[in-house]
Motif scaffolding. Structure first.
Motif, PDB file in Angstrom:
ATOM      1  N   PRO A  80       0.800  -1.238   0.000  1.00  0.00           N
ATOM      2  CA  PRO A  80       0.000   0.000   0.000  1.00  0.00           C
ATOM      3  C   PRO A  80       0.824   1.275   0.000  1.00  0.00           C
ATOM      4  O   PRO A  80       0.293   2.349  -0.263  1.00  0.00           O
ATOM      5  CB  PRO A  80      -0.829  -0.122   1.285  1.00  0.00           C
ATOM      6  CG  PRO A  80       0.006  -0.963   2.179  1.00  0.00           C
ATOM      7  CD  PRO A  80       0.716  -1.936   1.286  1.00  0.00           C
ATOM      8  N   GLU A  81       2.119   1.175   0.302  1.00  0.00           N
ATOM      9  CA  GLU A  81       2.916   2.385   0.424  1.00  0.00           C
ATOM     10  C   GLU A  81       4.035   2.475  -0.608  1.00  0.00           C
ATOM     11  O   GLU A  81       4.946   3.287  -0.469  1.00  0.00           O
ATOM     12  CB  GLU A  81       3.490   2.488   1.842  1.00  0.00           C
ATOM     13  CG  GLU A  81       2.409   2.548   2.910  1.00  0.00           C
ATOM     14  CD  GLU A  81       2.935   2.919   4.277  1.00  0.00           C
ATOM     15  OE1 GLU A  81       3.118   4.122   4.523  1.00  0.00           O
ATOM     16  OE2 GLU A  81       3.148   2.006   5.077  1.00  0.00           O
ATOM     17  N   PHE A  85       2.585   3.326  -6.881  1.00  0.00           N
ATOM     18  CA  PHE A  85       1.297   2.711  -6.553  1.00  0.00           C
ATOM     19  C   PHE A  85       0.465   2.389  -7.792  1.00  0.00           C
ATOM     20  O   PHE A  85      -0.263   1.415  -7.807  1.00  0.00           O
ATOM     21  CB  PHE A  85       0.504   3.655  -5.639  1.00  0.00           C
ATOM     22  CG  PHE A  85      -0.785   3.071  -5.144  1.00  0.00           C
ATOM     23  CD1 PHE A  85      -0.774   2.133  -4.132  1.00  0.00           C
ATOM     24  CD2 PHE A  85      -1.997   3.452  -5.679  1.00  0.00           C
ATOM     25  CE1 PHE A  85      -1.961   1.582  -3.666  1.00  0.00           C
ATOM     26  CE2 PHE A  85      -3.191   2.914  -5.219  1.00  0.00           C
ATOM     27  CZ  PHE A  85      -3.163   1.974  -4.210  1.00  0.00           C
ATOM     28  N   SER A  91       3.753  -3.184  -7.839  1.00  0.00           N
ATOM     29  CA  SER A  91       3.006  -3.106  -6.587  1.00  0.00           C
ATOM     30  C   SER A  91       2.337  -4.413  -6.192  1.00  0.00           C
ATOM     31  O   SER A  91       2.090  -4.666  -5.025  1.00  0.00           O
ATOM     32  CB  SER A  91       1.924  -2.015  -6.683  1.00  0.00           C
ATOM     33  OG  SER A  91       2.496  -0.774  -6.940  1.00  0.00           O
ATOM     34  N   THR A 339      -3.549   5.525   7.638  1.00  0.00           N
ATOM     35  CA  THR A 339      -2.403   5.811   8.500  1.00  0.00           C
ATOM     36  C   THR A 339      -2.612   7.134   9.205  1.00  0.00           C
ATOM     37  O   THR A 339      -3.347   8.006   8.725  1.00  0.00           O
ATOM     38  CB  THR A 339      -1.090   5.876   7.698  1.00  0.00           C
ATOM     39  OG1 THR A 339      -1.079   7.075   6.899  1.00  0.00           O
ATOM     40  CG2 THR A 339      -0.929   4.664   6.799  1.00  0.00           C
ATOM     41  N   THR A 343      -2.646   9.034   5.063  1.00  0.00           N
ATOM     42  CA  THR A 343      -2.796   8.202   3.868  1.00  0.00           C
ATOM     43  C   THR A 343      -4.022   7.317   4.007  1.00  0.00           C
ATOM     44  O   THR A 343      -4.200   6.660   5.033  1.00  0.00           O
ATOM     45  CB  THR A 343      -1.561   7.307   3.651  1.00  0.00           C
ATOM     46  OG1 THR A 343      -0.418   8.129   3.450  1.00  0.00           O
ATOM     47  CG2 THR A 343      -1.739   6.416   2.434  1.00  0.00           C
ATOM     48  N   ILE A 345      -6.341   4.435   1.641  1.00  0.00           N
ATOM     49  CA  ILE A 345      -6.568   3.694   0.399  1.00  0.00           C
ATOM     50  C   ILE A 345      -8.029   3.283   0.377  1.00  0.00           C
ATOM     51  O   ILE A 345      -8.525   2.640   1.305  1.00  0.00           O
ATOM     52  CB  ILE A 345      -5.646   2.475   0.291  1.00  0.00           C
ATOM     53  CG1 ILE A 345      -4.205   2.939   0.117  1.00  0.00           C
ATOM     54  CG2 ILE A 345      -6.056   1.586  -0.884  1.00  0.00           C
ATOM     55  CD1 ILE A 345      -3.198   1.826  -0.017  1.00  0.00           C
ATOM     56  N   ARG A 357      -5.247   5.694  -3.775  1.00  0.00           N
ATOM     57  CA  ARG A 357      -4.607   6.189  -2.557  1.00  0.00           C
ATOM     58  C   ARG A 357      -4.737   7.705  -2.508  1.00  0.00           C
ATOM     59  O   ARG A 357      -4.486   8.387  -3.501  1.00  0.00           O
ATOM     60  CB  ARG A 357      -3.137   5.784  -2.511  1.00  0.00           C
ATOM     61  CG  ARG A 357      -2.456   6.176  -1.197  1.00  0.00           C
ATOM     62  CD  ARG A 357      -1.089   5.575  -1.062  1.00  0.00           C
ATOM     63  NE  ARG A 357      -0.173   6.069  -2.078  1.00  0.00           N
ATOM     64  CZ  ARG A 357       1.008   5.512  -2.332  1.00  0.00           C
ATOM     65  NH1 ARG A 357       1.367   4.434  -1.686  1.00  0.00           N
ATOM     66  NH2 ARG A 357       1.799   6.014  -3.258  1.00  0.00           N
ATOM     67  N   GLU A 359      -3.622  11.165  -0.280  1.00  0.00           N
ATOM     68  CA  GLU A 359      -2.733  11.747   0.720  1.00  0.00           C
ATOM     69  C   GLU A 359      -3.342  13.060   1.201  1.00  0.00           C
ATOM     70  O   GLU A 359      -3.656  13.941   0.397  1.00  0.00           O
ATOM     71  CB  GLU A 359      -1.344  12.002   0.127  1.00  0.00           C
ATOM     72  CG  GLU A 359      -0.658  10.772  -0.454  1.00  0.00           C
ATOM     73  CD  GLU A 359      -0.156   9.820   0.608  1.00  0.00           C
ATOM     74  OE1 GLU A 359      -0.111  10.224   1.794  1.00  0.00           O
ATOM     75  OE2 GLU A 359       0.199   8.679   0.257  1.00  0.00           O
ATOM     76  N   CYS A 368      -4.556  12.681  -4.989  1.00  0.00           N
ATOM     77  CA  CYS A 368      -5.006  11.344  -5.354  1.00  0.00           C
ATOM     78  C   CYS A 368      -3.994  10.673  -6.271  1.00  0.00           C
ATOM     79  O   CYS A 368      -3.435  11.305  -7.173  1.00  0.00           O
ATOM     80  CB  CYS A 368      -6.357  11.395  -6.069  1.00  0.00           C
ATOM     81  SG  CYS A 368      -7.662  12.149  -5.107  1.00  0.00           S
ATOM     82  N   SER A 369      -3.782   9.393  -6.046  1.00  0.00           N
ATOM     83  CA  SER A 369      -2.970   8.626  -6.979  1.00  0.00           C
ATOM     84  C   SER A 369      -3.771   8.342  -8.241  1.00  0.00           C
ATOM     85  O   SER A 369      -4.990   8.553  -8.289  1.00  0.00           O
ATOM     86  CB  SER A 369      -2.556   7.294  -6.339  1.00  0.00           C
ATOM     87  OG  SER A 369      -3.681   6.419  -6.253  1.00  0.00           O
ATOM     88  N   LYS A 386      -6.332  -5.937   5.183  1.00  0.00           N
ATOM     89  CA  LYS A 386      -4.966  -5.595   5.589  1.00  0.00           C
ATOM     90  C   LYS A 386      -4.377  -6.721   6.424  1.00  0.00           C
ATOM     91  O   LYS A 386      -5.060  -7.312   7.259  1.00  0.00           O
ATOM     92  CB  LYS A 386      -4.994  -4.292   6.386  1.00  0.00           C
ATOM     93  CG  LYS A 386      -3.639  -3.805   6.868  1.00  0.00           C
ATOM     94  CD  LYS A 386      -3.773  -2.474   7.585  1.00  0.00           C
ATOM     95  CE  LYS A 386      -4.499  -2.604   8.900  1.00  0.00           C
ATOM     96  NZ  LYS A 386      -4.554  -1.340   9.677  1.00  0.00           N
TER      97      LYS A 386
END
Length: 396
Positions: A80-81, A85, A91, A339, A343, A345, A357, A359, A368-369, A386
């Protein structure tokens, strides 16, 4: 821990070699298990080494977290990090296991799995890192469904560890679609290797709650599983917890915040667990509500477990900012990784194969990713969970 000869040509004392191995991440350790039969035995089959490795990684906060994804045809593991990504190749990794696997809980690197749970139920405790697999006996509801030749399915599930008794416990709440309709609550003990039915009285908390608002998977912290529930006859939702040690239900206080309760979308709530760095884990809730004409998504954390006054906002963002980046509506999501650093997801419900993901940094607009297709469009994604990479197993 045994310190027999690990390598005859090594000048280091054997105790030092073991201590070095104890400090390595899981991935190289698994590779090093091919060095010799002794190394293989130590790394993959020595429970004391596995416990020492897990305790050291937990104390140093170096456990590696990954997302396990169940699709039509396979299981895939996602970092996830990872900086890349949106790059599927770097990934994702495929994991060999049974097809059609339902992911029903995780704890200490072990995952509660229901194999082929759409027609039959075959339950296991499984470690994706080491491929350890322990088949579990059938719970009572399975025998009832098989006897009556009717469909059955899970409502709430979860896996946890009770430290005082060194026991992994599994909670299930299941439906059997017989006539009349039947509901079963059962708990499994790894030490006893058996299931026990939970008798719920009319005034017990589960009887005053409707179905879960978002996901049936219990969020594990403080040796209890947690779900969001709208309480019958009340507008404000409540967190329902199942204490694995006491094997009983209790309510956990919901955050108190300003504004109208009608502005909260109870169908867009989630319960998660986030790491507090060196201070362990804490309960987290995601809430979608409308304030001042703006749709906000807020993540709250409970700094002191069980204390309502300890809830405070971890971060928040305007969902319209995210929706513009994604080209779709965020009001259809499942937060599967959070997190404390900001962060998140999300698995997007408007396209079950997509995760993204986000941030969040202070008051700045969320970043956004690129939306990530975890399955390359080849069939649906069913479960995302997870888990930590560990060497742990549960011996018979």
């Amino acid at each position: 821990m045994s310190t027999k000869k690990l390598h005859h040509n090594c000048d280091l004392p054997e105790e030092i070699i073991v201590q070095i191995l104890c400090r390595l991440p899981i991935k190289p350790l698994i590779r090093f298990s091919s060095v010799s039969e002794r190394w293989r035995s130590l790394i993959t089959a020595d429970p004391q080494f596995a416990q020492s490795h897990f305790k050291l990684a937990s104390d140093r906060k170096t456990l590696t977290q990954r997302l396990l994804i169940s699709t039509n045809y396979e299981l895939r593991s996602l970092d996830p990090e990872t900086p890349s990504f949106a790059d599927n190749d770097s990934s994702l990794s495929n994991i060999t296991f049974h097809t059609y696997s339902n992911l029903l809980g995780s704890c200490n690197g072990l995952v509660f799995v229901d194999v082929d749970g759409y027609e039959n139920h075959s339950l296991s405790l499984w470690n994706p890192s080491t491929r350890f697999d322990r088949e579990l006996p059938d719970p009572y509801f399975v025998s009832v469904a098989n006897t009556e030749d009717v469909r059955s399915e899970f409502d709430r599930t979860g896996l946890g560890y009770v430290s005082s008794t060194d026991d992994y416990k599994i909670f299930i709440d299941a439906y059997v679609y017989s006539t009349p309709f039947q509901k079963f609550m059962e708990i499994f003990s790894s030490k006893l290797n058996s299931w026990k039915r939970i008798q719920v009285r009319g005034n017990d908390p589960p009887c005053s709650f409707r179905s879960p608002t978002n996901t049936s998977l219990g969020a594990l912290t403080n040796e209890a599983l947690h779900w969001f529930y709208p309480k019958v006859g009340e507008e404000e939702p409540t967190i329902l917890a199942f204490d694995l040690a006491k094997e009983e239900f209790r309510e956990v206080p919901f955050p108190t915040f300003d504004g109208d309760a009608d502005d909260i979308d109870v169908n867009q709530m989630g319960v998660q667990v986030v790491s507090r760095g060196g201070a362990g884990e804490c309960l987290c809730v995601s809430i979608t509500r409308r304030r001042g004409g703006v749709n906000l998504m807020e993540f709250w954390v409970m700094r002191e477990y069980g204390v309502r006054e300890s809830w405070n906002v971890l971060f928040k963002f305007n969902t319209n900012d995210v929706s513009k980046s994604l080209g779709g509506n965020l009001l259809g999501y499942e937060a599967c990784f959070v997190t404390e650093g900001g962060t998140v997801i999300f698995r997007l419900r408007w396209d079950r194969d997509i995760v993204v993901r986000i941030e969040c940094h202070g008051e700045a607009e969320p970043v956004c990713s690129t939306p990530f297709n975890v399955n390359d469009g080849d069939g649906a994604v069913y479960d995302v969970i997870k888990y930590n990479e560990t060497l742990l197993s549960v011996p018979n």
